[in-house]
Scaffold this motif. Structure first.
Motif, PDB file in Angstrom:
ATOM      1  N   ASN A   8      -8.487   5.963  -9.726  1.00  0.00           N
ATOM      2  CA  ASN A   8      -8.131   5.821  -8.325  1.00  0.00           C
ATOM      3  C   ASN A   8      -8.972   4.715  -7.689  1.00  0.00           C
ATOM      4  OD1 ASN A   8      -8.225   6.408  -5.339  1.00  0.00           O
ATOM      5  ND2 ASN A   8      -6.802   8.008  -5.996  1.00  0.00           N
ATOM      6  N   LYS A   9      -8.345   3.890  -6.873  1.00  0.00           N
ATOM      7  CA  LYS A   9      -9.058   2.762  -6.273  1.00  0.00           C
ATOM      8  C   LYS A   9     -10.184   3.194  -5.331  1.00  0.00           C
ATOM      9  CE  LYS A   9      -5.773   1.964  -2.479  1.00  0.00           C
ATOM     10  NZ  LYS A   9      -4.787   1.005  -1.948  1.00  0.00           N
ATOM     11  N   HIS A  10     -10.197   4.457  -4.921  1.00  0.00           N
ATOM     12  CA  HIS A  10     -11.220   4.941  -3.997  1.00  0.00           C
ATOM     13  C   HIS A  10     -12.421   5.568  -4.709  1.00  0.00           C
ATOM     14  CE1 HIS A  10      -8.445   4.078  -0.786  1.00  0.00           C
ATOM     15  NE2 HIS A  10      -7.526   4.827  -1.370  1.00  0.00           N
ATOM     16  N   PRO A  32       0.468  -4.723 -11.140  1.00  0.00           N
ATOM     17  CA  PRO A  32       1.298  -3.597 -11.597  1.00  0.00           C
ATOM     18  C   PRO A  32       1.611  -3.607 -13.087  1.00  0.00           C
ATOM     19  CG  PRO A  32       2.148  -4.471  -9.545  1.00  0.00           C
ATOM     20  CD  PRO A  32       1.060  -5.413  -9.994  1.00  0.00           C
ATOM     21  N   GLU A  33       1.858  -4.788 -13.654  1.00  0.00           N
ATOM     22  CA  GLU A  33       2.198  -4.841 -15.077  1.00  0.00           C
ATOM     23  C   GLU A  33       1.005  -4.462 -15.964  1.00  0.00           C
ATOM     24  OE1 GLU A  33       0.891  -8.989 -13.901  1.00  0.00           O
ATOM     25  OE2 GLU A  33       2.150  -7.451 -13.005  1.00  0.00           O
ATOM     26  N   ASN A  74       0.712   7.453  -9.245  1.00  0.00           N
ATOM     27  CA  ASN A  74      -0.365   7.401  -8.251  1.00  0.00           C
ATOM     28  C   ASN A  74      -0.360   6.017  -7.612  1.00  0.00           C
ATOM     29  OD1 ASN A  74      -2.703   7.232  -6.780  1.00  0.00           O
ATOM     30  ND2 ASN A  74      -4.061   7.933  -8.412  1.00  0.00           N
ATOM     31  N   PRO A  75       0.056   5.902  -6.361  1.00  0.00           N
ATOM     32  CA  PRO A  75       0.098   4.586  -5.721  1.00  0.00           C
ATOM     33  C   PRO A  75      -1.291   3.964  -5.538  1.00  0.00           C
ATOM     34  CG  PRO A  75       0.548   6.315  -4.133  1.00  0.00           C
ATOM     35  CD  PRO A  75       0.510   6.977  -5.471  1.00  0.00           C
TER      36      PRO A  75
END
Length: 134
Positions: A54-56, A96-97, A117-118
């Motif tokens: 997760n980016k957070h 994304p790829e 998961n965006p």
């Protein structure tokens, strides 16, 4: 025992293809190690290890804080007397790829596809060192 991360022996590579949870160690701003459990995929041909997350997360923050050259990190796995560590420079990737490819690699190693998961990002580790006893 030192191992070429781009040309590991068969037992080392087999160990990294088995289902094992791993640890990722990143440096905090004060220099102390931040160690967390993660799933890791190893790509010796490309010279990378990959972690989806997760980016957070704190691990992502630690890597981003290191600047554009990335952070020195290590991933490790242990099973009884066998162990293996991969070291290198980590960067956070958002393409994304690349994330989709990492998810596919994760699904292959761990036998399940993570839920969408965006906020997912990829920690891509350009490998510089490997060691272990597999």
């Amino acid at each position: 025992m030192a191992i070429d991360p781009r040309s590991p022996d068969a037992s080392f590579l087999t160990f990294w293809r088995e289902y094992h949870m791993c640890t990722l160690t990143t440096p905090r701003a004060d220099g102390t190690p931040h160690v967390v459990a993660v799933g890791v995929t190893y790509d010796p041909e490309g010279g990378f290890a990959r972690v989806i997350t997760n980016k957070h997360s704190h691990k992502v923050a630690n890597i981003l804080a290191a600047g554009p050259d990335g952070a020195p990190v290590a991933v490790c796995q242990v099973d009884k007397g066998r162990w293996a560590t991969l070291e290198g420079r980590a960067r956070v990737r958002t393409e994304p790829e690349l994330i989709a490819d990492a998810v596919e690699r994760y699904a292959e190693r761990y036998g399940r596809t993570p839920a969408p998961n965006p906020d997912r990002v990829l920690i891509e580790i350009a490998l510089t060192r490997a060691m272990g006893r597999a």
